[in-house]
Design an enzyme around this catalytic site. Sequence first.
Site, PDB file in Angstrom:
ATOM      1  N   GLY A  79       0.429  -1.467   0.043  1.00 50.25           N
ATOM      2  CA  GLY A  79      -0.189   0.250   0.085  1.00 50.25           C
ATOM      3  C   GLY A  79       0.625   1.887  -0.032  1.00 50.25           C
ATOM      4  O   GLY A  79       0.444   2.419  -0.779  1.00 50.25           O
ATOM      5  N   THR A  80       2.148   1.543   0.828  1.00 44.41           N
ATOM      6  CA  THR A  80       2.954   2.359   0.284  1.00 44.41           C
ATOM      7  C   THR A  80       2.819   2.770  -1.464  1.00 44.41           C
ATOM      8  O   THR A  80       3.225   2.058  -1.891  1.00 44.41           O
ATOM      9  CB  THR A  80       4.227   1.756   0.602  1.00 44.41           C
ATOM     10  N   THR A  81       3.474   4.513  -1.439  1.00 49.81           N
ATOM     11  CA  THR A  81       3.057   5.073  -2.519  1.00 49.81           C
ATOM     12  C   THR A  81       4.360   5.491  -2.640  1.00 49.81           C
ATOM     13  O   THR A  81       5.344   5.191  -1.946  1.00 49.81           O
ATOM     14  CB  THR A  81       1.325   6.372  -2.198  1.00 49.81           C
ATOM     15  N   ASN A 106      -4.128   2.885  -4.028  1.00 47.98           N
ATOM     16  CA  ASN A 106      -5.016   3.655  -3.161  1.00 47.98           C
ATOM     17  C   ASN A 106      -6.073   2.285  -2.938  1.00 47.98           C
ATOM     18  O   ASN A 106      -6.718   2.126  -3.701  1.00 47.98           O
ATOM     19  CB  ASN A 106      -6.375   4.737  -4.160  1.00 47.98           C
ATOM     20  N   PHE A 107      -5.925   1.700  -1.792  1.00 52.30           N
ATOM     21  CA  PHE A 107      -6.556   0.418  -2.147  1.00 52.30           C
ATOM     22  C   PHE A 107      -8.296   0.592  -1.547  1.00 52.30           C
ATOM     23  O   PHE A 107      -9.218  -0.740  -1.474  1.00 52.30           O
ATOM     24  CB  PHE A 107      -6.270  -0.625  -0.594  1.00 52.30           C
ATOM     25  N   HIS A 139      -4.967  16.155   1.136  1.00 53.27           N
ATOM     26  CA  HIS A 139      -4.688  15.094   2.679  1.00 53.27           C
ATOM     27  C   HIS A 139      -4.104  15.768   3.572  1.00 53.27           C
ATOM     28  O   HIS A 139      -3.384  17.209   4.302  1.00 53.27           O
ATOM     29  CB  HIS A 139      -3.540  14.356   1.930  1.00 53.27           C
ATOM     30  N   HIS A 140      -4.119  15.387   4.940  1.00 55.57           N
ATOM     31  CA  HIS A 140      -3.198  15.951   6.329  1.00 55.57           C
ATOM     32  C   HIS A 140      -1.825  16.089   6.493  1.00 55.57           C
ATOM     33  O   HIS A 140      -1.518  15.646   4.750  1.00 55.57           O
ATOM     34  CB  HIS A 140      -3.387  14.637   7.361  1.00 55.57           C
ATOM     35  N   LYS A 143       0.766  13.461   5.804  1.00 56.14           N
ATOM     36  CA  LYS A 143       1.110  13.180   4.048  1.00 56.14           C
ATOM     37  C   LYS A 143       2.731  13.715   3.531  1.00 56.14           C
ATOM     38  O   LYS A 143       3.574  14.539   3.393  1.00 56.14           O
ATOM     39  CB  LYS A 143      -0.115  13.158   3.419  1.00 56.14           C
ATOM     40  N   GLY A 149      -0.560   9.553  -5.098  1.00 56.60           N
ATOM     41  CA  GLY A 149      -0.509   8.402  -5.536  1.00 56.60           C
ATOM     42  C   GLY A 149      -1.817   8.138  -6.600  1.00 56.60           C
ATOM     43  O   GLY A 149      -1.789   7.734  -7.762  1.00 56.60           O
ATOM     44  N   THR A 150      -2.914   8.312  -5.940  1.00 56.68           N
ATOM     45  CA  THR A 150      -4.142   8.350  -5.849  1.00 56.68           C
ATOM     46  C   THR A 150      -4.151   9.431  -7.535  1.00 56.68           C
ATOM     47  O   THR A 150      -4.727   9.407  -8.355  1.00 56.68           O
ATOM     48  CB  THR A 150      -4.811   8.388  -5.142  1.00 56.68           C
TER      49      THR A 150
HETATM   50  N1  LIG Z   1      -2.203   2.451  -0.897  1.00 61.93           N
HETATM   51  C1  LIG Z   1      -3.182   3.316  -0.002  1.00 61.93           C
HETATM   52  O1  LIG Z   1      -4.400   2.871  -0.262  1.00 61.93           O
HETATM   53  C2  LIG Z   1      -2.404   4.218   1.424  1.00 61.93           C
HETATM   54  C3  LIG Z   1      -3.788   4.217   2.067  1.00 61.93           C
HETATM   55  C4  LIG Z   1      -2.808   5.196   2.699  1.00 61.93           C
HETATM   56  C5  LIG Z   1      -1.726   5.260   2.860  1.00 61.93           C
HETATM   57  N2  LIG Z   1      -0.790   4.855   2.050  1.00 61.93           N
HETATM   58  C6  LIG Z   1       0.787   4.833   2.401  1.00 61.93           C
HETATM   59  O2  LIG Z   1       0.764   3.664   2.638  1.00 61.93           O
HETATM   60  C7  LIG Z   1       2.234   4.522   3.705  1.00 61.93           C
HETATM   61  C8  LIG Z   1       2.405   4.082   5.101  1.00 61.93           C
HETATM   62  O3  LIG Z   1       1.135   5.150   6.251  1.00 61.93           O
HETATM   63  P1  LIG Z   1       0.917   5.621   7.062  1.00 61.93           P
HETATM   64  O4  LIG Z   1      -0.103   6.861   6.870  1.00 61.93           O
HETATM   65  O5  LIG Z   1       0.518   4.291   7.523  1.00 61.93           O
HETATM   66  O6  LIG Z   1       2.418   6.141   7.877  1.00 61.93           O
HETATM   67  P2  LIG Z   1       2.919   6.324   8.965  1.00 61.93           P
HETATM   68  O7  LIG Z   1       2.236   6.003  10.486  1.00 61.93           O
HETATM   69  O8  LIG Z   1       3.971   7.337   9.259  1.00 61.93           O
HETATM   70  O9  LIG Z   1       3.197   4.616   9.132  1.00 61.93           O
HETATM   71  C9  LIG Z   1       4.142   3.878   8.898  1.00 61.93           C
HETATM   72  C10 LIG Z   1       5.230   2.748   9.332  1.00 61.93           C
HETATM   73  O10 LIG Z   1       5.412   2.257   8.413  1.00 61.93           O
HETATM   74  C11 LIG Z   1       7.335   1.687   9.760  1.00 61.93           C
HETATM   75  N3  LIG Z   1       8.631   1.958   9.088  1.00 61.93           N
HETATM   76  C12 LIG Z   1       9.973   2.285   8.618  1.00 61.93           C
HETATM   77  N4  LIG Z   1      10.229   2.016   8.097  1.00 61.93           N
HETATM   78  C13 LIG Z   1       9.794   0.159   8.266  1.00 61.93           C
HETATM   79  C14 LIG Z   1      10.861  -1.131   7.870  1.00 61.93           C
HETATM   80  N5  LIG Z   1      11.934  -0.925   7.669  1.00 61.93           N
HETATM   81  N6  LIG Z   1       9.759  -2.005   7.875  1.00 61.93           N
HETATM   82  C15 LIG Z   1       8.879  -1.800   8.734  1.00 61.93           C
HETATM   83  N7  LIG Z   1       8.182  -0.414   9.061  1.00 61.93           N
HETATM   84  C16 LIG Z   1       9.274   0.569   9.111  1.00 61.93           C
HETATM   85  C17 LIG Z   1       7.202   3.492  10.060  1.00 61.93           C
HETATM   86  O11 LIG Z   1       8.555   3.832  11.357  1.00 61.93           O
HETATM   87  P3  LIG Z   1       8.631   4.770  11.423  1.00 61.93           P
HETATM   88  O12 LIG Z   1       7.855   6.189  12.142  1.00 61.93           O
HETATM   89  O13 LIG Z   1       9.944   4.834  12.074  1.00 61.93           O
HETATM   90  O14 LIG Z   1       9.406   5.718  10.517  1.00 61.93           O
HETATM   91  C18 LIG Z   1       6.475   3.651  10.498  1.00 61.93           C
HETATM   92  O15 LIG Z   1       5.603   2.873  11.858  1.00 61.93           O
HETATM   93  C19 LIG Z   1       2.530   6.136   3.018  1.00 61.93           C
HETATM   94  O16 LIG Z   1       3.788   5.971   1.772  1.00 61.93           O
HETATM   95  C20 LIG Z   1       1.085   6.649   2.418  1.00 61.93           C
HETATM   96  O17 LIG Z   1       0.940   6.771   1.348  1.00 61.93           O
HETATM   97  C21 LIG Z   1      -1.070   4.142   1.518  1.00 61.93           C
END
Ligand SMILES: NC(=O)c1ccc[n+]([C@@H]2O[C@H](COP(=O)([O-])OP(=O)(O)OC[C@H]3O[C@@H](n4cnc5c(N)ncnc54)[C@H](OP(=O)(O)O)[C@@H]3O)[C@@H](O)[C@H]2O)c1
Length: 234
Positions: A79-81, A106-107, A139-140, A143, A149-150
């Site tokens: 899901g990471t973008t 975006n899932f 977005h918040h 971000k 990405g969406t």
């Molecule tokens: N595709 C979708 O539907 C969708 C929806 C929402 C969000 N996203 C994307 O998903 C990503 C994460 O979003 P989020 O809001 O959950 O972000 P977040 O709250 O920052 O969560 C990311 C987590 O991953 C951790 N991390 C860092 N390096 C890592 C590693 N090597 N191995 C495992 N975990 C690690 C981070 O730790 P630290 O805080 O220490 O860095 C943090 O706890 C972003 O790219 C966002 O754009 C996608």
Amino acid sequence: MNIAIIGYGKMGHIIEEIALEKGLKVVSKIDPVAEGATHKEISSESLKGVDVCIEFTAPDIAVENVKKIAALGKNIVVGTTAWYERIEEVKDAVEDNKIGFIYSPNFSVGVNIFFRLIKDISGMMNTFKDYGVNMSEAHHIHKKDAPSGTAKKIADVIKNGLDRVDDVDIKSIREGEIPGTHTVNFESYADVITLEHRAKNRKGFAIGAVMAAEWINGKKGFYSIEDMMDEIIK
Ligand SMILES: NC(=O)c1ccc[n+]([C@@H]2O[C@H](COP(=O)([O-])OP(=O)(O)OC[C@H]3O[C@@H](n4cnc5c(N)ncnc54)[C@H](OP(=O)(O)O)[C@@H]3O)[C@@H](O)[C@H]2O)c1
């Protein structure tokens, strides 16, 4: 089905909640720092007994994570973008290790219905040449990437569908705690047609990601969410 959550941040926590609601087992939560994580690193030990990994971390680490998971022979939902310029490397890792992989910027199921609407109206607008198109995304403030990405994906759908458009300007807004709003305007001198998708919270992303984990379980190959939606909607 046993899942591992890679990245125990905001999304990781909601995915855990949804997965447990659906009766899936979360056997591993991998994050180098987050409180509550079961492991700090991806390894054969931390992925023991796992059927599918769900990865929501950060753009600069997602590809390395995918390579490590692929080398351990586990299927992955990403899901990471904002890692997409490295898509060929990821495809190679998926093929070399014969795993199943699905990704989406975006899932949310609603957003994927929205993509279909944008595709349909863009095709229609080839006939109605008075209409221009513009879009915005909000977005918040936390971000990390802009435009989202969406939003880039929506721009691609418009460019592919609407012959006279080579590029779509995207206005990015970062404000408060907005979960994600994408707005597309088709505008002529006479009127504006607005299509908008507003996420109310982050649950929609997690529901779709968990659905994708169930869909990719036992499959091999490289897929995007369109493949899953095509199969579900048809
Ligand atoms: N595709 C979708 O539907 C969708 C929806 C929402 C969000 N996203 C994307 O998903 C990503 C994460 O979003 P989020 O809001 O959950 O972000 P977040 O709250 O920052 O969560 C990311 C987590 O991953 C951790 N991390 C860092 N390096 C890592 C590693 N090597 N191995 C495992 N975990 C690690 C981070 O730790 P630290 O805080 O220490 O860095 C943090 O706890 C972003 O790219 C966002 O754009 C996608």
